[in-house]
Design an enzyme around this catalytic site. Sequence first.
Site: not given
Length: 912
Positions: A158, A210, A524
């Site tokens: 990520d 994220h 996600s």
Amino acid sequence: MRFKATLSDVLLFGLLDPVVSAQNVTYIPNTYIVELEHAPSTKAASLFSQRLGGRMKYHVRKEFNNAELFYGLSLTVTDGITQRSDLLDITGVKNVWPVRLVPRPEAFVAAVPNPPSNNTIPHIRGNSDVNRPLKMAGVDKLHERGIKGKGVKIGIIDTGVDYLHPSLGGGFGPGYKISFGYALVGDDYTGTNTPVPDDDPLVTYAVGGHGTHVAGIIGMIDAQNQGFGLVGVAPEATIGMYRVFGCSENSGDDVIMAAMQQAAEDGVDLITISLGSLSYWEQASPYVSLAESIVESGVAIIAALGNDGDLGPYAVSAPGLAPEVLAVGSVENEVYPTVYKAQNNIGGSLEYIRGLDFPVTDLQAGGCDTRVWTAAQNAITDGANTAVLIYLTKLCSLSAYSPELSALNVTTVIYSTDDPDIPVLLPEPDTVGQFTVLFLSYNQSQQIVSDIEILATGKEYTLLFNSSTIQDSLNSAGHAIDYFSSIGPTVEMTLKPQLSSPGGNILSTYPRSAGGYAVLSGTSMAAPFTAGVYALVKSQRPDLSVAEIISLLQSTAVPMKALDMDIISSVTQQGSGLINAYAAVAADSQISPSQLSLLDSPKPTKQTITIKNTSKKLKNHSISHSGASYIRTFNNFTAGSDQAFFKFTNVHEARYATAKFSKSKLSLQPRKSAKIEVQFTAPDEPQPYSEPIYSGHIKIATDSSSYVVPYLGVPYSRSDTEYIARNTTAWVGNDRPYVGSDSTSPGVVNIGNYSILGSDGSVPPDINVPIVNFIIVQPSNLIRLEIVPVNTTFVPTYYGFDPSVKFDVADVDLPLQEGFLGVPNYGIMAQWGIGHIPPGISVASLLGWPYPNTVTGFILLYPFLTHENGTGFDLTSGAFRPLLRVLRYGANGTSADEYESWLGPIMNVKTS
Ligand SMILES: *[C@@H]1O[C@H](CO)[C@@H](O)[C@H](O)[C@H]1NC(C)=O
Ligand SMILES: *[C@@H]1O[C@H](CO)[C@@H](O)[C@H](O)[C@H]1NC(C)=O
Ligand SMILES: *[C@@H]1O[C@H](CO)[C@@H](O)[C@H](O)[C@H]1NC(C)=O
Ligand SMILES: *[C@@H]1O[C@H](CO)[C@@H](O)[C@H](O)[C@H]1NC(C)=O
Ligand SMILES: *[C@@H]1O[C@H](CO)[C@@H](O)[C@H](O)[C@H]1NC(C)=O
Ligand SMILES: *[C@@H]1O[C@H](CO)[C@@H](O)[C@H](O)[C@H]1NC(C)=O
Ligand SMILES: *[C@@H]1O[C@H](CO)[C@@H](O)[C@H](O)[C@H]1NC(C)=O
Ligand SMILES: *[C@@H]1O[C@H](CO)[C@@H](O)[C@H](O)[C@H]1NC(C)=O
């Protein structure tokens, strides 16, 4: 080589109305992944250099030296060889893929519960059901029994992570929650430059949001008197972070692959990947074989399928599309977890969600009615004391970010939706900025509007947004598949997504500098949730193989209904259904295979399912079938315009296959297994050009539990059906294919004098160009548009003219080329291809990939053609016919009858 592809694409968008969703395939220039035959005790890069013998200059980006997984390298050519085919010719080279840019993972930020603060983690009070997703998926029941993923190692690929966040352990390395990992790229990496690795995957700013959110979904634990009281799915698992994005822009396939390989070598039990690039086709994806060898080595790979639900079926992302990867769809949270109350001065209150503060500068302009902005600008006199309420609609949600907003000079923006069923979702901004942003549900925004009517009476109306306790609010779109969740299968018909997990409106950790927590939405979020559940099962049943654990997860998932409908959502959207961690751990049956692809056939081949009783008791099973929603790639037959026709709409039809089982009852002794045969018959489909997919679940009920096996199929044979949409394809607009632009005499299209591009590349307003417009309605590996002599003897599948009428016109003054499969031509206008393209087709001559849900049209923009090898040359005045050939799905393309073809009317052009 001139810029034909680019120019024609521009024009396709600018001039031809039918072109809608042309997706980008963005390659990093001159950059390739090269797979080599393994040479023992040699590093891949030096082996390649020896084999090459100085034929080109290049620099190495990533090396892959683990022969069990992937042996080769990625490189950027700086001088010399420029084509994939030349690289393939080098001895010992097994395969070559151009490297695609992988976009930064996309998630929709719905809310940040507290203002970004000085790296301090707030203590949020209230009675919100913040851990609701755990309950939705039966995870809470495992936590109650002390099952929290201990001993399982998870690798996350990520954006990096703020592991200094106290809920993520506050440190890095052995003994910490985030105990291993690596930064494969540094802050400055953009996808196109050379990555500079670093040992530390720490990212403390919002650009690491994220990855920090993803890590929290798996492993967070809020300490007492800190945060919300959040718990991750597998809070005792050991986590590693592999950072693959810099502070801006993109990454590359080779970097992601290197991270996957490194995680596998670091001994993880599973890898979770919440990123990807829209790909459709398994063929030509470099991830397929790497994923296969990683899974073979005992490491599971879990990936987000993508957030391209608006593009309809087949719009799936890589690496999620690889058959061995467990790809996950997203389910909406049953509650909005962070709702505050604002008090007004008339004794009422209003629920709101506090959003991330947005920058106004780098926001995208949308297509909404600009008059709205003008009116707002005129109405607002005191921006500092004005809040604007903006309705987000499915059609123009991005306009909420338009620069027009900044011109209003307001400090507070309140967003809401125009539809009670659309959760409030916004794209993730890069940085934090100037607005205070609040989100209201549909009902609350209706209330504010009616409250404000009091202003008409001349009284003052105030709302105080200063609450510091939260509650939750029921989400009317909850417990259903999110509309953004990508829809499978792959073009090759691998069932995707395999299952679904909570991913819409998920509260989790965020970098401390950006508020510490955020509510994000996307597949996600669903992928790490699934990874956490996988870890819970693995911790209890460590001896099971990857396939066996995936089978438990799929067979115990619970199919969900489509939002507000009494119909099960298509398997193309939900796979098996909503993951159920408790049932997966408790399962006492093992079912294989865990999913069925019935491919493309009205009468699919007989399927066999093996059921094993893994309990210590005799078990009785009853077997049945339940249909799920029928879905069409193109479904608006009354659209009235091509744009509307090609816009996917999420319409659910109750049109089901039938299933005949060899037996419907089955008794199994402990440890015994038995096979069941099932013959499916697809529903009748008179409109295969709508690209429909049917689906459903086989249900296996025992006394104590029930299991499902999802299936899907295309109800007709792709190779027997129509590829080139014609008059018979009763939808809208012109009879296709057609040629233009000027049709004065029947059978001949006189194009007149060309206008050509201005010297600055601009298109003159009076442009008059030859157009061939067509639509392909089935997947094809090769679509070819060439120009042939007026009197060609080629016999096509369809004529676009009356072949008995002859015209006396002079052909273009060009040498006739040998052409393809015995059809001499003057040159190629355009050609799209992917994967297994026939011998004789040069990759260099391809404009891009053919997509199964995309209109394809073509304008001969410039008097310009290409040879078979891709080099360009000028068209001359004269006549020709366009010939369109489309390779049928599944055929090799080595003989002419494997193509559907259309030979068009004479195009008579005069170049100036
Ligand atoms: C394709 O890429 C270009 C340039 O990056 C971008 O402007 C455009 O919006 C993209 N189109 C789609 C459909 O993603
Ligand atoms: C940030 O926190 C530190 C330590 O708690 C404090 O000394 C400092 O004043 C704070 N800064 C701001 C801008 O609040
Ligand atoms: C917005 O604010 C700026 C700076 O305060 C000012 O110059 C500008 O005139 C304002 N615009 C409007 C439309 O009020
Ligand atoms: C079909 O297209 C028409 C025209 O654009 C539009 O009004 C209608 O809502 C569409 N129907 C669906 C189901 O999307
Ligand atoms: C298309 O169909 C219409 C109505 O059936 C017919 O009049 C027309 O000639 C057809 N056009 C072609 C090119 O076949
Ligand atoms: C094509 O055939 C027609 C009729 O036979 C003839 O008049 C014409 O000259 C031919 N065109 C070419 C380019 O050979
Ligand atoms: C491509 O083919 C054309 C025509 O056969 C030839 O003239 C040209 O030299 C070729 N170009 C390359 C780069 O091979
Ligand atoms: C395709 O080509 C391969 C090898 O060239 C051959 O083995 C195979 O049978 C062919 N398949 C079809 C459908 O023609």
